[in-house]
Design a protein around this motif. Structure first.
Motif, mmCIF file in Angstrom:
data_model
loop_
_atom_site.group_PDB
_atom_site.id
_atom_site.type_symbol
_atom_site.label_atom_id
_atom_site.label_comp_id
_atom_site.label_asym_id
_atom_site.label_seq_id
_atom_site.Cartn_x
_atom_site.Cartn_y
_atom_site.Cartn_z
ATOM 1 N N CYS A 114 -5.940 2.812 -8.284
ATOM 2 C CA CYS A 114 -4.492 2.604 -8.208
ATOM 3 C C CYS A 114 -4.071 1.378 -9.011
ATOM 4 N N LYS A 115 -4.889 0.333 -8.977
ATOM 5 C CA LYS A 115 -4.566 -0.871 -9.736
ATOM 6 C C LYS A 115 -4.754 -0.666 -11.234
ATOM 7 N N ALA A 116 -5.736 0.167 -11.605
ATOM 8 C CA ALA A 116 -6.009 0.377 -13.028
ATOM 9 C C ALA A 116 -4.951 1.227 -13.705
ATOM 10 N N SER A 117 -4.288 2.122 -12.944
ATOM 11 C CA SER A 117 -3.264 2.996 -13.529
ATOM 12 C C SER A 117 -1.968 2.808 -12.754
ATOM 13 N N PRO A 118 -1.134 1.841 -13.138
ATOM 14 C CA PRO A 118 0.109 1.594 -12.413
ATOM 15 C C PRO A 118 1.173 2.645 -12.644
ATOM 16 N N CYS A 119 0.902 3.637 -13.480
ATOM 17 C CA CYS A 119 1.884 4.687 -13.730
ATOM 18 C C CYS A 119 1.678 5.819 -12.745
ATOM 19 N N ILE A 120 2.754 6.390 -12.306
ATOM 20 C CA ILE A 120 2.735 7.456 -11.318
ATOM 21 C C ILE A 120 3.307 8.713 -11.947
ATOM 22 N N GLU A 121 2.585 9.791 -11.812
ATOM 23 C CA GLU A 121 3.090 11.089 -12.259
ATOM 24 C C GLU A 121 3.481 11.888 -11.024
ATOM 25 N N GLN A 122 4.735 12.231 -10.946
ATOM 26 C CA GLN A 122 5.237 12.930 -9.783
ATOM 27 C C GLN A 122 6.366 13.864 -10.202
ATOM 28 N N GLU A 123 6.199 15.146 -9.863
ATOM 29 C CA GLU A 123 7.203 16.171 -10.120
ATOM 30 C C GLU A 123 7.590 16.222 -11.596
ATOM 31 N N SER A 152 0.827 -1.212 0.000
ATOM 32 C CA SER A 152 0.000 0.000 0.000
ATOM 33 C C SER A 152 0.859 1.259 0.000
ATOM 34 N N CYS A 153 2.023 1.212 0.657
ATOM 35 C CA CYS A 153 2.945 2.358 0.605
ATOM 36 C C CYS A 153 3.421 2.610 -0.814
ATOM 37 N N ILE A 154 3.710 1.539 -1.546
ATOM 38 C CA ILE A 154 4.168 1.680 -2.926
ATOM 39 C C ILE A 154 3.050 2.204 -3.815
ATOM 40 N N MET A 155 1.839 1.714 -3.594
ATOM 41 C CA MET A 155 0.710 2.154 -4.410
ATOM 42 C C MET A 155 0.361 3.618 -4.174
ATOM 43 N N LEU A 156 0.686 4.140 -3.000
ATOM 44 C CA LEU A 156 0.342 5.527 -2.670
ATOM 45 C C LEU A 156 1.359 6.538 -3.180
ATOM 46 N N ARG A 157 2.437 6.088 -3.791
ATOM 47 C CA ARG A 157 3.430 7.029 -4.325
ATOM 48 C C ARG A 157 2.792 7.908 -5.400
ATOM 49 N N GLY A 158 2.839 9.212 -5.174
ATOM 50 C CA GLY A 158 2.245 10.150 -6.104
ATOM 51 C C GLY A 158 0.752 10.311 -5.966
ATOM 52 N N ARG A 159 0.108 9.564 -5.050
ATOM 53 C CA ARG A 159 -1.346 9.641 -4.886
ATOM 54 C C ARG A 159 -1.734 9.995 -3.462
ATOM 55 N N ALA A 160 -0.792 10.447 -2.671
ATOM 56 C CA ALA A 160 -1.087 10.754 -1.269
ATOM 57 C C ALA A 160 -2.086 11.901 -1.142
ATOM 58 N N SER A 161 -1.990 12.891 -2.029
ATOM 59 C CA SER A 161 -2.918 14.016 -1.957
ATOM 60 C C SER A 161 -4.348 13.582 -2.254
#
Length: 343
Positions: free
Chosen positions: A307-316, A231-240
């Motif tokens: 989170c499962k449907a979009s495994p890509c993370i947009e961050q910075e 869950s920590c990994i899945m929350l990367r970039g989605r904490a907000s």
């Protein structure tokens, strides 16, 4: 083709749009299975709701439990070197004492009715059929992973509080060494407010990780610290987005708790209404509390699916793709978690 970086308003608008979309989808799921969620799941959560509402009234009027915990925490804070005359630590100590006392009172209901109600919602939303209503055997099949994960979540919450207290200890002792507490009371008050914000941020992030870990353990039927790590990994970039989903749900629950204090606890002490109508109104408020617990679980499930449907993370300004690989040895001696990133 000209290239332009996204503005700050765009970066703030994307999590808000995701939050609104998840809330709308959650309300739609609620209306699709209205009878199941409003009768089965809400009634399963009703004993927990009654216990948590009554626990606050009992804790506030308890002559022994809260003062005992408060004095123990005060001794611990003084031994750690926290300022003895700080209003911040007095308020923090009081709230912690009330929270610990309420948690002790509601623990049997949390480990039974609360987890069973969450399991019923997770099991209902884990199928593609919108009218699926799980049986009690299927609900109890994911109870053990939820119980193990909830136990591990308790250690995570304790660790988050310990981390926050350690940082506050270092910060306030640093300020005490430079004489901020005596020479500049206004600066010390400002740092106390900053400490309250820091403590809230650490605790809020720990709570959303634990909440997502419960949903993940119910969906994947695997509990424990591995679910928390994933869950920590899945929350990367989605904490907000997770925080914006948690805030309205917790505000609604806090508002219902305040309503119970005003309508039931105050009326009980004043004696202006009969016990029968007071009990009926209290059960109605507790049922409303259960409804929002179910809605919060539905939002958590939809957030997990997004989170499962979009495994890509947009961050910075960068886009990362991650893949989680879990390799377990045949004898079960260890579990290896591999996370690969591609930019």
């Amino acid at each position: 083709m000209p290239f332009s970086l996204p503005s700050m308003e765009d970066n703030q608008r994307v999590p808000m749009e995701k939050t609104v979309k998840i809330i709308r989808k959650s309300v739609h799921n609620w209306l699709q299975n209205y009878q199941y969620f409003s009768i089965t799941s809400a009634l399963l959560a009703l004993p927990f709701s009654v216990s948590i509402l009554l626990s606050q009234a009992i804790v506030l009027s308890s002559p022994a439990l809260v003062p005992t915990i408060y004095n123990r925490l005060s001794v611990m804070f003084l031994a750690a070197g926290f300022p003895p005359n700080s209003e911040f630590f007095t308020i923090l100590n009081l709230k912690l004492s009330q929270t610990i006392s309420s948690s002790i009172f509601t623990l049997p209901f949390t480990l039974s009715f609360f987890l069973i109600a969450k399991a019923s919602v997770i099991q209902a939303l884990n199928h593609q059929k919108p009218s699926f209503q799980p049986s009690f055997s299927s609900v109890f099949s994911i109870f053990n992973p939820l119980l193990v994960t909830y136990t591990c979540n308790s250690f995570v919450i304790i660790s988050a509080n310990a981390t926050a207290f350690c940082l506050l200890f270092l910060a306030f002792n640093f300020l005490e060494g430079f004489g901020f507490s005596s020479s500049s009371p206004s600066s010390f008050l400002l740092f106390s407010a900053a400490g309250a914000v820091l403590y809230s941020i650490i605790l809020a992030n720990a709570l959303i990780v634990c909440n997502l870990a419960l949903v993940l353990s119910g969906v994947e039927r695997s509990g424990g610290f591995l679910a928390i790590l994933k869950s920590c990994i899945m929350l990367r970039g989605r904490a907000s987005t997770a925080l914006s989903l948690a805030v309205p749900a917790n505000l609604a629950l806090a508002g219902i708790e305040a309503l119970f204090q005003y309508r039931i606890v105050r009326a009980f002490h004043v004696g202006e209404t009969s016990m029968f109508w007071m009990a009926m109104e209290g059960m109605l408020i507790a049922y409303l509390y259960s409804i929002f617990i179910v809605l919060d679980t539905i939002m958590s499930c939809n957030f997990f699916k997004s989170c499962k449907a979009s495994p890509c993370i947009e961050q910075e300004g960068s886009r990362y793709a991650y893949r989680i690989e879990i390799a377990e040895q045949e004898k079960g001696d260890y579990v290896s978690l591999k996370v690969s990133q591609e930019q």
